[in-house]
Design an enzyme around this catalytic site. Structure first.
Site, PDB file in Angstrom:
ATOM      1  N   SER A 244      17.398  34.293 -35.840  1.00 53.91           N
ATOM      2  CA  SER A 244      18.358  33.586 -34.989  1.00 53.91           C
ATOM      3  C   SER A 244      18.931  34.535 -33.961  1.00 53.91           C
ATOM      4  O   SER A 244      18.771  35.748 -34.054  1.00 53.91           O
ATOM      5  CB  SER A 244      19.504  33.033 -35.851  1.00 53.91           C
ATOM      6  OG  SER A 244      20.196  34.103 -36.462  1.00 53.91           O
TER       7      SER A 244
HETATM    8  C1  LIG Z   1      20.256  37.201 -37.709  1.00 49.82           C
HETATM    9  S1  LIG Z   1      18.742  37.746 -37.105  1.00 49.82           S
HETATM   10  C2  LIG Z   1      19.141  39.017 -35.955  1.00 49.82           C
HETATM   11  C3  LIG Z   1      19.892  38.574 -34.767  1.00 49.82           C
HETATM   12  C4  LIG Z   1      19.714  39.459 -33.585  1.00 49.82           C
HETATM   13  N1  LIG Z   1      20.400  40.688 -33.721  1.00 49.82           N
HETATM   14  C5  LIG Z   1      20.041  38.709 -32.318  1.00 49.82           C
HETATM   15  O1  LIG Z   1      21.031  38.989 -31.667  1.00 49.82           O
HETATM   16  O2  LIG Z   1      19.262  37.829 -31.968  1.00 49.82           O
HETATM   17  C6  LIG Z   1      18.145  38.740 -38.442  1.00 49.82           C
HETATM   18  C7  LIG Z   1      16.805  39.342 -38.151  1.00 49.82           C
HETATM   19  O3  LIG Z   1      16.591  40.381 -39.099  1.00 49.82           O
HETATM   20  C8  LIG Z   1      15.202  40.436 -39.319  1.00 49.82           C
HETATM   21  N2  LIG Z   1      14.934  41.211 -40.537  1.00 49.82           N
HETATM   22  C9  LIG Z   1      15.001  40.803 -41.824  1.00 49.82           C
HETATM   23  N3  LIG Z   1      14.671  41.807 -42.647  1.00 49.82           N
HETATM   24  C10 LIG Z   1      14.411  42.882 -41.870  1.00 49.82           C
HETATM   25  C11 LIG Z   1      14.006  44.215 -42.135  1.00 49.82           C
HETATM   26  N4  LIG Z   1      13.812  44.646 -43.386  1.00 49.82           N
HETATM   27  N5  LIG Z   1      13.802  45.052 -41.095  1.00 49.82           N
HETATM   28  C12 LIG Z   1      13.985  44.624 -39.822  1.00 49.82           C
HETATM   29  N6  LIG Z   1      14.361  43.370 -39.503  1.00 49.82           N
HETATM   30  C13 LIG Z   1      14.583  42.508 -40.518  1.00 49.82           C
HETATM   31  C14 LIG Z   1      14.806  38.972 -39.417  1.00 49.82           C
HETATM   32  O4  LIG Z   1      13.421  38.805 -39.255  1.00 49.82           O
HETATM   33  C15 LIG Z   1      15.641  38.391 -38.290  1.00 49.82           C
HETATM   34  O5  LIG Z   1      14.908  38.352 -37.095  1.00 49.82           O
END
Ligand SMILES: C[S@@+](CC[C@H](N)C(=O)[O-])C[C@H]1O[C@@H](n2cnc3c(N)ncnc32)[C@H](O)[C@@H]1O
Length: 383
Positions: free
Chosen positions: A102
């Site tokens: 998101s």
């Molecule tokens: C809430 S979203 C990030 C929102 C983002 N910062 C933005 O402003 O659009 C969380 C993200 O963390 C990623 N994610 C989950 N586990 C992760 C990991 N171990 N390393 C890197 N990214 C990860 C997910 O795929 C997702 O895209």
């Protein structure tokens, strides 16, 4: 002035008026970064649908741009049993799934950037690029050369990379597991995570220099969350406090609950529960319960709660009883309710304080969350 510029100016003015955006440097970043580049399509929940279904909207839909400049999280990817679906290629029909990527609530993104306390020249590692919106804000404030962002999901990462470039930024982007830190082994002044973790990954504690800070949400399978502001005190060691507010994030993918069989409620030892299970429905109550039973998934609500321990298969389930109280049935090697009840009792005795009264001490061998002071009631995170 384009419609986008006008809507962005209005959103920034609203965030300033609400007290969410106070630092002039971050005001400049928020005023400059066009959020629509990072959300060419997003999912909107269909009112009243159970399970929640989502309709994708894009630039062809009325209200898409206004939605982009509303202070709301924009869900851009859903996880389904057989994979993920992004809003950009979801078609026009309602879909169901669990949000897996998101563009986070702008007020939260900007608040976290401000809380991180960056200074000119600081080098920052961001975990969870997502749509790239927060990354672009960071690149604007810090300069491309000072920001590295890691995204786990290659599809999400590719869309983010294109959006970040289209917005005119070029921070270093890495596709991989951010819980393992920067694969290049660089050292940072700050680390910010926009996905939640069950404990602070060790590599972060070595890649952030002593005196540097980590801002990350500690979450778990009990659906409790607390935003931790940590200072690294030595390689592998840190100390910090949980912050005021109600921040939750999707859990980092490698920290997600492993698959389990469908829940089968089995007989066990019954007793009266001293405390109302609905305490687990409160923001901090569920956090405290999770601290006490960190490998348990929580299901249900109100009087009917189920704790199901992923590690041991232990169960605890509560129900209302005819005496106006609550019965708990426990089964398996961990007496989950005994642990949760003890923790909730301590918390109630302390006046049911919010997470901001909790702190955390991290060494290479333990990550201990404590209430009020390091020698107060404490629980170890499941490292
Ligand atoms: C809430 S979203 C990030 C929102 C983002 N910062 C933005 O402003 O659009 C969380 C993200 O963390 C990623 N994610 C989950 N586990 C992760 C990991 N171990 N390393 C890197 N990214 C990860 C997910 O795929 C997702 O895209």
């Amino acid at each position: 002035m384009t419609t986008s510029d006008r809507l962005r100016t209005d959103l920034v003015a609203q965030l300033i008026a609400d007290g969410e955006l106070t630092d002039p440097e971050w005001v400049k970043a928020a005023s400059a970064v066009p959020r629509e580049k990072f959300a060419p399509a997003y999912f909107l929940a269909v009112d009243g649908s159970t399970p929640t279904s989502y309709i994708p909207v894009d630039a062809n839909d009325d209200g898409w741009l206004e939605g982009v400049y509303t202070n709301q999280t924009l869900i851009t990817q859903l996880a389904q049993p057989d994979g993920t679906i992004t809003a950009t290629d979801a078609g026009r029909l309602p879909v169901v799934g669990e949000p897996s990527s998101s563009s986070t609530l702008p007020s939260l993104v900007l608040n976290m950037w401000q809380l991180l306390g960056v200074e000119d020249g600081h080098r920052v590692l961001e975990i969870g690029t997502g749509t790239g919106y927060s990354t672009a804000l960071g690149a604007h404030r810090l300069g491309d050369e000072n920001l590295t962002s890691i995204e786990y999901d290659p599809v999400v990462a590719e869309l983010a990379a294109a959006a970040i470039e289209a917005a005119g930024y070029s921070p270093r982007l890495v596709v991989g597991d951010g819980l393992l830190g920067d694969p290049a082994g660089e050292t940072y002044d700050r680390l910010i995570a926009t996905c939640a973790v069950r404990y602070v990954p060790q590599p972060w504690l070595y890649q952030v220099r002593p005196g540097g800070r980590i801002l990350a949400t500690i979450g778990g399978w009990g659906h409790g969350f607390g935003l931790a502001d940590l200072t690294v005190t030595a390689p592998g060691e840190a100390t910090g406090r949980f912050l005021p507010g109600f921040v939750n994030f999707m859990i980092a993918r490698p920290h997600g609950r492993p698959p389990r069989p469908s829940v089968a409620l089995l007989p066990g030892n019954e007793r009266q529960s001293i405390l109302d299970p609905a305490l687990l429905d409160t923001w901090t109550g569920r956090w405290v319960g999770q601290l006490a039973a960190p490998s348990a998934e929580r299901l249900g609500a109100g009087t009917d709660q189920i704790l199901w321990d992923v590690a041991t298969g232990s169960q605890a389930r509560t129900t209302a009883n005819a005496n106006g109280g609550w019965t708990v049935t426990q089964r398996g090697p961990l007496r989950l309710w005994d642990k949760v009840e003890d923790a909730l009792f301590l918390w109630r005795t302390a006046g049911e304080p919010h997470q901001e009264k909790f702190g955390i001490t991290i060494t290479p061998t333990a990550q201990t969350v404590w209430l009020e002071t390091p020698d107060g009631p404490n629980w170890n995170l499941p490292i």
